[in-house]
Design a protein around this motif. Sequence first.
Motif, short mmCIF file in Angstrom:
data_model
loop_
_atom_site.label_atom_id
_atom_site.label_comp_id
_atom_site.label_asym_id
_atom_site.label_seq_id
_atom_site.Cartn_x
_atom_site.Cartn_y
_atom_site.Cartn_z
N LEU A 219 -0.97 -14.01 -3.36
CA LEU A 219 -0.78 -12.57 -3.20
C LEU A 219 -0.65 -12.21 -1.72
O LEU A 219 -1.36 -12.75 -0.88
CB LEU A 219 -1.97 -11.82 -3.82
CG LEU A 219 -1.81 -10.30 -3.90
CD1 LEU A 219 -2.25 -9.80 -5.28
CD2 LEU A 219 -2.61 -9.59 -2.84
N LEU A 220 0.27 -11.30 -1.46
CA LEU A 220 0.47 -10.79 -0.10
C LEU A 220 0.25 -9.27 -0.14
O LEU A 220 0.92 -8.57 -0.91
CB LEU A 220 1.91 -11.08 0.36
CG LEU A 220 2.28 -10.50 1.74
CD1 LEU A 220 1.61 -11.28 2.84
CD2 LEU A 220 3.78 -10.50 1.92
N LEU A 221 -0.68 -8.78 0.66
CA LEU A 221 -0.94 -7.35 0.76
C LEU A 221 -0.20 -6.81 1.99
O LEU A 221 -0.34 -7.35 3.09
CB LEU A 221 -2.44 -7.08 0.89
CG LEU A 221 -2.88 -5.62 0.93
CD1 LEU A 221 -2.49 -4.87 -0.34
CD2 LEU A 221 -4.39 -5.52 1.15
N ILE B 195 0.86 -1.19 0.00
CA ILE B 195 0.00 0.00 0.00
C ILE B 195 0.89 1.23 0.00
O ILE B 195 1.81 1.35 0.82
CB ILE B 195 -0.98 -0.03 1.19
CG1 ILE B 195 -1.94 -1.21 1.00
CG2 ILE B 195 -1.73 1.30 1.31
CD1 ILE B 195 -2.88 -1.48 2.15
N MET B 196 0.60 2.12 -0.94
CA MET B 196 1.51 3.23 -1.28
C MET B 196 2.12 3.95 -0.09
O MET B 196 1.55 4.01 0.98
CB MET B 196 0.83 4.24 -2.19
CG MET B 196 -0.26 5.03 -1.56
SD MET B 196 -0.44 6.53 -2.51
CE MET B 196 -0.98 7.58 -1.22
N ALA B 197 3.26 4.43 -0.37
CA ALA B 197 4.19 5.06 0.55
C ALA B 197 4.83 3.96 1.39
O ALA B 197 5.48 3.08 0.83
CB ALA B 197 3.55 6.16 1.37
N THR C 257 -1.96 -11.23 4.40
CA THR C 257 -1.64 -9.84 4.70
C THR C 257 -0.43 -9.79 5.64
O THR C 257 -0.21 -10.72 6.42
CB THR C 257 -2.84 -9.13 5.39
OG1 THR C 257 -3.20 -9.88 6.56
CG2 THR C 257 -4.03 -9.02 4.46
N ALA C 258 0.33 -8.69 5.53
CA ALA C 258 1.49 -8.51 6.40
C ALA C 258 1.60 -7.04 6.79
O ALA C 258 1.35 -6.15 5.97
CB ALA C 258 2.77 -8.94 5.68
N VAL C 259 1.98 -6.80 8.04
CA VAL C 259 2.23 -5.45 8.54
C VAL C 259 3.47 -5.50 9.44
O VAL C 259 3.78 -6.53 10.02
CB VAL C 259 1.04 -4.85 9.34
CG1 VAL C 259 -0.19 -4.71 8.47
CG2 VAL C 259 0.72 -5.66 10.58
N LEU C 260 4.13 -4.37 9.54
CA LEU C 260 5.28 -4.29 10.45
C LEU C 260 4.79 -4.13 11.89
O LEU C 260 5.29 -4.76 12.80
CB LEU C 260 6.19 -3.13 10.06
CG LEU C 260 7.48 -3.00 10.86
CD1 LEU C 260 8.35 -4.24 10.72
CD2 LEU C 260 8.26 -1.77 10.43
N VAL C 261 3.77 -3.27 12.08
CA VAL C 261 3.24 -3.01 13.43
C VAL C 261 1.73 -3.21 13.43
O VAL C 261 1.00 -2.61 12.64
CB VAL C 261 3.55 -1.56 13.88
CG1 VAL C 261 3.02 -1.31 15.29
CG2 VAL C 261 5.05 -1.28 13.82
N ASP C 262 1.23 -4.07 14.32
CA ASP C 262 -0.20 -4.30 14.51
C ASP C 262 -0.62 -3.58 15.79
O ASP C 262 -0.15 -3.92 16.88
CB ASP C 262 -0.48 -5.80 14.62
CG ASP C 262 -1.97 -6.12 14.71
OD1 ASP C 262 -2.78 -5.20 14.88
OD2 ASP C 262 -2.30 -7.32 14.63
#
Length: 167
Positions: free
Chosen positions: A93-95, A40-42, A123-128
């Motif tokens: 796909l990984l978002l 997701i952009m940026a 899905t993946a995030v650095l901080v949840d």
Amino acid sequence: MQEMNTVILDKKQIAHKIKRIAYQIYETNVDEKEVVIAGIMANGFLLAKKIKMELEKISPIKVLLCEVVIDKKHPTNKINTSLKQEEYKNKSLLLVDDVLHSGTTLIYGVKHFLEVPLKQFKTAVLVDRNHKKYPIKADFKGISLSTSLNENVSVIFEENNDRAILE
């Protein structure tokens, strides 16, 4: 009154989290020849690029990078991606986004990709942040934080000083 910023992840810790996420992605896609990582952009896209580099170091999987442009203030507006639907159709796909706060950006991103059949969707995030208002979760996360609603988490990617801070 001076505001306090607390570094919750420094450059070395972020690099370690990214490496761990890359290994988890590899384990989940061990039989795949190609995986699409959509950032997701940026910051989400910058994180996706870092995950791609790490995944390509540790696995033979070919990674297709996709930039996802979402209006974060108006997430129901049209979402644009750097890949055409045919390029990710029937693929794994990984978002990716940097911080999962309310889940708004991630859930609208998920909705966009559900318009075509996918082999697998994660899905993946650095901080949840654990303040979700939507039923969405990160399959892969660097760190889970229980923060108060008035606190803000910022991930800053700079050439020699990546960090995640709590404001």
